[in-house]
Design a protein around this motif. Structure first.
Motif, PDB file in Angstrom:
ATOM      1  N   ASN A   1    -186.404  16.093 -31.745  1.00 25.81           N
ATOM      2  CA  ASN A   1    -186.322  15.803 -30.306  1.00 25.81           C
ATOM      3  C   ASN A   1    -185.431  14.592 -30.074  1.00 25.81           C
ATOM      4  O   ASN A   1    -185.910  13.482 -29.878  1.00 25.81           O
ATOM      5  N   PRO A   2    -184.115  14.797 -30.107  1.00 24.92           N
ATOM      6  CA  PRO A   2    -183.196  13.664 -30.022  1.00 24.92           C
ATOM      7  C   PRO A   2    -183.190  13.004 -28.637  1.00 24.92           C
ATOM      8  O   PRO A   2    -183.402  13.677 -27.619  1.00 24.92           O
ATOM      9  N   THR A   3    -182.942  11.698 -28.630  1.00 32.08           N
ATOM     10  CA  THR A   3    -182.747  10.975 -27.373  1.00 32.08           C
ATOM     11  C   THR A   3    -181.341  11.291 -26.845  1.00 32.08           C
ATOM     12  O   THR A   3    -180.497  11.835 -27.574  1.00 32.08           O
ATOM     13  N   THR A   4    -181.089  10.892 -25.606  1.00 31.04           N
ATOM     14  CA  THR A   4    -179.766  11.080 -25.019  1.00 31.04           C
ATOM     15  C   THR A   4    -178.705  10.418 -25.889  1.00 31.04           C
ATOM     16  O   THR A   4    -177.628  10.969 -26.126  1.00 31.04           O
ATOM     17  N   SER A   5    -179.030   9.230 -26.383  1.00 35.55           N
ATOM     18  CA  SER A   5    -178.074   8.485 -27.203  1.00 35.55           C
ATOM     19  C   SER A   5    -177.809   9.183 -28.541  1.00 35.55           C
ATOM     20  O   SER A   5    -176.676   9.209 -29.037  1.00 35.55           O
ATOM     21  N   GLU A   6    -178.846   9.761 -29.135  1.00 31.97           N
ATOM     22  CA  GLU A   6    -178.660  10.490 -30.396  1.00 31.97           C
ATOM     23  C   GLU A   6    -177.826  11.758 -30.181  1.00 31.97           C
ATOM     24  O   GLU A   6    -176.978  12.110 -31.019  1.00 31.97           O
ATOM     25  N   LYS A   7    -178.058  12.431 -29.063  1.00 32.63           N
ATOM     26  CA  LYS A   7    -177.255  13.635 -28.756  1.00 32.63           C
ATOM     27  C   LYS A   7    -175.787  13.265 -28.590  1.00 32.63           C
ATOM     28  O   LYS A   7    -174.891  13.942 -29.086  1.00 32.63           O
ATOM     29  N   GLU A   8    -175.573  12.163 -27.866  1.00 30.96           N
ATOM     30  CA  GLU A   8    -174.213  11.697 -27.625  1.00 30.96           C
ATOM     31  C   GLU A   8    -173.541  11.297 -28.935  1.00 30.96           C
ATOM     32  O   GLU A   8    -172.359  11.570 -29.158  1.00 30.96           O
ATOM     33  N   ALA A   9    -174.299  10.656 -29.825  1.00 25.28           N
ATOM     34  CA  ALA A   9    -173.748  10.228 -31.120  1.00 25.28           C
ATOM     35  C   ALA A   9    -173.274  11.440 -31.923  1.00 25.28           C
ATOM     36  O   ALA A   9    -172.177  11.424 -32.500  1.00 25.28           O
ATOM     37  N   LEU A  10    -174.071  12.494 -31.947  1.00 23.09           N
ATOM     38  CA  LEU A  10    -173.687  13.680 -32.725  1.00 23.09           C
ATOM     39  C   LEU A  10    -172.454  14.355 -32.117  1.00 23.09           C
ATOM     40  O   LEU A  10    -171.519  14.746 -32.825  1.00 23.09           O
ATOM     41  N   ARG A  11    -172.456  14.469 -30.793  1.00 25.34           N
ATOM     42  CA  ARG A  11    -171.308  15.091 -30.110  1.00 25.34           C
ATOM     43  C   ARG A  11    -170.030  14.292 -30.397  1.00 25.34           C
ATOM     44  O   ARG A  11    -168.998  14.851 -30.765  1.00 25.34           O
TER      45      ARG A  11
END
Ligand code: FAD
Length: 118
Positions: free
Chosen positions: A29-39
């Motif tokens: 369950n990634p945070t917004t920041s983790e999603k952004e980091a992967l993208r």
């Protein structure tokens, strides 16, 4: 040339291993920041990958199939699917993405701790 093909293939194997292992360890369950980091990572990766012709092809794939970053499962399945697209282009065997969950281990101390994502 044979030697260059061998080097390119080795780089590819190491890279796929890293990419799939990163996805297997991405938070469920990634945070917004983790999603952004992967993208961001994947877009920068597609620009900087040292095999130029591979990078160009990969950028085309990313345009058509934007990284799925909503969960570990989504990211892992996305990476499996895009690896299969490269496999098709290179006339390699298609990998069964149903088998991916157990395949990529990091050897990390907290690997089997499901409560912790990081
Ligand atoms: P690899 O494709 O390297 O796969 C390694 C192992 O991963 C396989 O043995 C299998 O166990 C597993 N696997 C296979 N498919 C999947 C999947 N879908 N999901 C999860 N696991 C899987 N090479 C070129 O010659 N031209 C290119 O344009 C090119 N583009 C590339 C682009 C990227 C982004 C990357 C990372 C690599 C690229 N390569 C390219 C290298 C190529 O994809 C292979 O890595 C290389 O040819 C070695 O192939 P391999 O048969 O050892 O298996």
């Amino acid at each position: 040339e044979l030697k260059n093909d061998t080097i390119k293939a080795e780089l590819g194997r190491g890279t796929w291993k890293l990419l799939h292992t990163m996805m297997a360890r991405f938070p469920e369950n990634p945070t917004t920041s983790e999603k952004e980091a992967l993208r961001n990572f994947l877009h920068l990766f597609s620009r900087l990958y040292p095999c130029g012709e591979c990078a160009a092809e990969f950028q085309e794939i990313l345009k058509k199939y934007p990284p799925q970053v909503s969960s570990r499962e989504a990211a892992s399945q996305w990476a499996c699917a895009i690896h299969n697209m490269v496999n098709v282009r290179l006339k390699k065997e298609i990998f069964d993405c149903g088998l991916i969950a157990d395949k990529y281990k990091c050897g990390c101390d907290d690997e089997n701790d499901n409560k912790k994502d990081k």
